[in-house]
Design a protein around this motif. Sequence first.
Motif, mmCIF file in Angstrom:
data_model
loop_
_atom_site.group_PDB
_atom_site.id
_atom_site.type_symbol
_atom_site.label_atom_id
_atom_site.label_comp_id
_atom_site.label_asym_id
_atom_site.label_seq_id
_atom_site.Cartn_x
_atom_site.Cartn_y
_atom_site.Cartn_z
ATOM 1 N N SER A 43 0.842 -1.214 0.000
ATOM 2 C CA SER A 43 0.000 0.000 0.000
ATOM 3 C C SER A 43 0.868 1.251 0.000
ATOM 4 O O SER A 43 0.499 2.275 -0.591
ATOM 5 C CB SER A 43 -0.926 0.009 1.218
ATOM 6 O OG SER A 43 -1.822 -1.077 1.136
ATOM 7 N N ASP A 158 -5.915 -1.267 -4.705
ATOM 8 C CA ASP A 158 -5.379 -1.868 -3.481
ATOM 9 C C ASP A 158 -6.374 -2.893 -2.943
ATOM 10 O O ASP A 158 -7.401 -2.532 -2.379
ATOM 11 C CB ASP A 158 -5.091 -0.781 -2.446
ATOM 12 C CG ASP A 158 -4.103 -1.250 -1.386
ATOM 13 O OD1 ASP A 158 -3.804 -2.460 -1.343
ATOM 14 O OD2 ASP A 158 -3.639 -0.409 -0.596
ATOM 15 N N GLU A 159 -6.057 -4.142 -3.147
ATOM 16 C CA GLU A 159 -6.903 -5.268 -2.724
ATOM 17 C C GLU A 159 -8.354 -5.142 -3.177
ATOM 18 O O GLU A 159 -9.279 -5.259 -2.363
ATOM 19 C CB GLU A 159 -6.823 -5.432 -1.202
ATOM 20 C CG GLU A 159 -5.408 -5.717 -0.724
ATOM 21 C CD GLU A 159 -5.354 -6.105 0.746
ATOM 22 O OE1 GLU A 159 -6.306 -6.747 1.210
ATOM 23 O OE2 GLU A 159 -4.359 -5.781 1.408
HETATM 24 MG MG LIG Z 1 -1.984 -2.733 2.232
#
Ligand SMILES: [Mg+2]
Length: 238
Positions: A43, A158-159
């Motif tokens: 991240s 992000d994910e």
């Molecule tokens: Mg992360």
Amino acid sequence: MILLEARNVTKRFGPHIALKNLNLTVSQGEIVCLLGANGAGKSTMVNLFLGFLKPDEGTIVIAGRPVSDDLRAARARVAYIPDQVNLFPLLSGVENLTYFAELAGRRLTVGEATVLLVEAGLNGEDATKRMGDYSKGMRQKVGIAIALAKQADALLLDEPLSGLDPLAANDFGAHIRLLRDAGKAVLMVTHDVFRAREIADRIGIMKAGQLVETVDARAVESNALDRLYADHMRGELR
Ligand SMILES: [Mg+2]
Ligand SMILES: Nc1ncnc2c1ncn2[C@@H]1O[C@H](COP(=O)(O)OP(=O)(O)OP(=O)(O)O)[C@@H](O)[C@H]1O
């Protein structure tokens, strides 16, 4: 053309080194997936490309220009899709998209907004329903549409797959690949080794702030990638 580039990037948070001398590129028409344990720095990498963080050493380059030269111009070229697309629950998909597109400087007609949502994979009928009733997969699609509305060259995710059921994840991946085919550069963080292999062109494995491996997604079998990942995490490879 290389759209996203990290050159010898180091990022510290106090005494903690989140990224160590990291080099990474994502080209136009390429999907790079980042795998890695919690805290590996994935991240942080995304936030550097978004201009939310500054590197302590090294350079973040977007479309050939260091972000530090012109942060606004750099930000205009990237769009972000978080793992939770939290929008206004009482507004419809079309209304949310229109609102967030306007914040990004683009005025959309209802027709244009609907086209973008359908491009992002949402059913045209659902586009006018209130988002409070959407499933997570549907909300993620509105997130893609908002990114599309921005007409950014690079997408940072992000994910985005967390919490999606297998079909929704498959569908989401298919749409990300269509955007890749249309020339976007995509950097996607995920913990899903199987999906990373399905979706990505290249896969980077991060450990303790370093990119310890980069593999061509087509050249590696799912089981082999699983093993490679586990070997890196156990420290059996360097
Ligand atoms: Mg992360
Ligand atoms: N704003 C911050 N202040 C202090 N430390 C931070 C900050 N952001 C991240 N860190 C630290 O930097 C390291 C990398 O964090 P990062 O969020 O990039 O990891 P990640 O790979 O995304 O992990 P996860 O898979 O859990 O999301 C972690 O040790 C984290 O605690």
